[in-house]
Design a protein around this motif. Structure first.
Motif, short mmCIF file in Angstrom:
data_model
loop_
_atom_site.label_atom_id
_atom_site.label_comp_id
_atom_site.label_asym_id
_atom_site.label_seq_id
_atom_site.Cartn_x
_atom_site.Cartn_y
_atom_site.Cartn_z
N ASP A 167 -1.33 -0.84 -2.23
CA ASP A 167 -2.15 0.07 -3.01
C ASP A 167 -1.39 0.82 -4.23
OD1 ASP A 167 -4.08 1.43 -4.40
OD2 ASP A 167 -4.98 2.41 -2.77
N SER A 168 -0.96 0.27 -5.28
CA SER A 168 -0.37 0.79 -6.19
C SER A 168 -0.80 2.10 -6.81
CB SER A 168 0.33 -0.29 -7.33
OG SER A 168 -1.13 -0.50 -7.96
N ALA A 169 -2.20 2.02 -7.02
CA ALA A 169 -2.81 3.31 -7.46
C ALA A 169 -2.64 4.60 -6.62
CB ALA A 169 -4.19 3.36 -7.38
N TRP A 170 -2.06 4.08 -5.43
CA TRP A 170 -1.79 5.37 -4.35
C TRP A 170 -0.41 5.75 -4.24
CZ3 TRP A 170 -4.50 8.23 -1.01
CH2 TRP A 170 -3.96 9.02 0.03
N THR A 171 0.58 4.44 -4.28
CA THR A 171 1.87 4.81 -4.33
C THR A 171 2.63 5.18 -5.32
OG1 THR A 171 2.32 2.47 -4.69
CG2 THR A 171 2.16 3.13 -2.38
N LYS A 172 1.91 5.05 -6.62
CA LYS A 172 2.33 5.41 -7.94
C LYS A 172 1.99 6.92 -8.43
CE LYS A 172 4.52 1.64 -8.52
NZ LYS A 172 5.89 1.40 -8.40
N GLN A 173 1.45 7.67 -7.59
CA GLN A 173 1.26 8.92 -7.93
C GLN A 173 2.38 9.68 -8.11
OE1 GLN A 173 -2.39 10.75 -6.26
NE2 GLN A 173 -2.80 8.84 -5.18
#
Length: 335
Positions: A139-145
């Protein structure tokens, strides 16, 4: 008054990680490895006002668990954390201490506080552990925070939790993540159900001791044969080495006031840095600055205990010009 005894320095493990990463599960398993004759302590931080995680940890004799509720002990005023930690150490006299900051915390700031010189004789800081949920790596939306990245960059040891739930996409994302963070020279460990031998995290913190000195301007004015000044109060300047990086910082008295736009211009003019964090008392109120190469964020913040700035470079740097320019941003009456 210092309430700490002169006992041997206590090994301290910071167990950080984003929301739901599995920090408490890992901590529970680590606590089961306590030798019978020892006392282990835990200092937990809940962002909200109702603590839950404390009830999940052992309440038996030989364990001392204390919670700090409301806010983040990493980045709020240091005083509540300093008091709670001092009392925990003096009252429980633990053989080992674990600190679990909130999932919304910045562990690098907590590590900064705990490596201040006045703690050196009392705390034996161990490698900072960051737990990440392996089942959410796809989940890139999660890991890119930004906060997720901050916690990962601060880690000396990265623990991958929920390994049994990882998909092929998660495995592929893990390989990419390890490549992305290779420059930080971290150790990566895979766990299932939080099971990890405590020996795996018993590694001394590798950062060099923080060298606190007078401001560079003051150092130049001192005669070369003059005895080195012992720093007892602000302002001061420090430089340390950590994980192959150079970190320079300044702490300046709270009463000093700075021209906000001049400070912002100065920070924006800097080149080749990796991270800039600062809090300043300005003509526009208290302002926090949080810069990484992708984003320049600054905003109003609550009143702080002092003015401070920290700059991270991947190489050595001459800080004299920067300090001179910073001091020129000051607008209050000079003493």
């Amino acid at each position: 008054m210092n309430v700490l005894s002169s006992a041997a320095a206590v090994p301290v493990h910071i167990i950080s990680g984003f929301l739901g990463a599995g920090k408490t599960t890992l901590l529970k398993h680590l606590l089961t490895q306590k030798p019978e004759h020892e006392t282990w302590a835990v200092l937990m931080n809940e962002f909200g006002q109702i603590g839950v995680d404390q009830q999940l940890l052992p309440q038996d004799q030989g364990y001392a668990v204390k919670e700090l509720l409301g806010g983040c002990l990493c980045c709020s005023s240091q005083l509540p954390m300093q008091i709670a930690l001092s009392r925990l150490l003096s009252e429980s006299k633990p053989h080992r201490l674990f600190i679990e900051p909130t999932g919304l915390g910045h562990p690098s700031q907590l590590l900064e506080q705990l490596t201040e010189p006045h703690w050196l004789n009392h705390l034996n800081m161990q490698a900072l552990v960051t737990v990440i949920d392996g089942s959410r790596l796809h989940d890139s939306a999660w890991t890119k925070q930004n906060l997720y990245a901050d916690q990962l960059k601060a880690a000396h040891i990265v623990v991958i939790s929920h390994a049994d739930l990882m998909t092929d996409a998660d495995q592929s994302a893990l390989v990419q993540l390890q490549a992305e963070y290779a420059v930080y020279k971290q150790q990566w460990l895979i766990t299932e159900h939080g099971k990890l031998d405590i020996a795996a995290i018993q590694q001394a913190y590798a950062g060099s001791p923080r060298r606190i000195q007078p401001l560079l301007k003051i150092q130049r004015e001192q005669a070369s044969e003059q005895a080195e000044t012992i720093i007892q109060q602000l302002p001061y300047h420090y430089v340390e080495q950590a994980q192959g990086y150079t970190v320079a910082g300044w702490k300046l008295p709270k009463r000093w006031k700075f021209q906000c736009m001049d400070v912002l211009d100065l920070l924006c003019e800097q080149q080749d840095w990796l991270r800039i964090k600062a809090i300043f008392h300005t003509d526009e109120g208290w302002k926090s600055f949080n810069f990484n190469p992708e984003q320049f964020n600054y905003q109003s913040c609550e009143e702080a205990i002092d003015n401070r700035i920290e700059v991270i470079y991947q190489h050595s740097h001459d800080w004299s010009d920067f300090e001179s320019s910073l001091l020129k941003c000051r607008i209050d009456a000079l003493p």
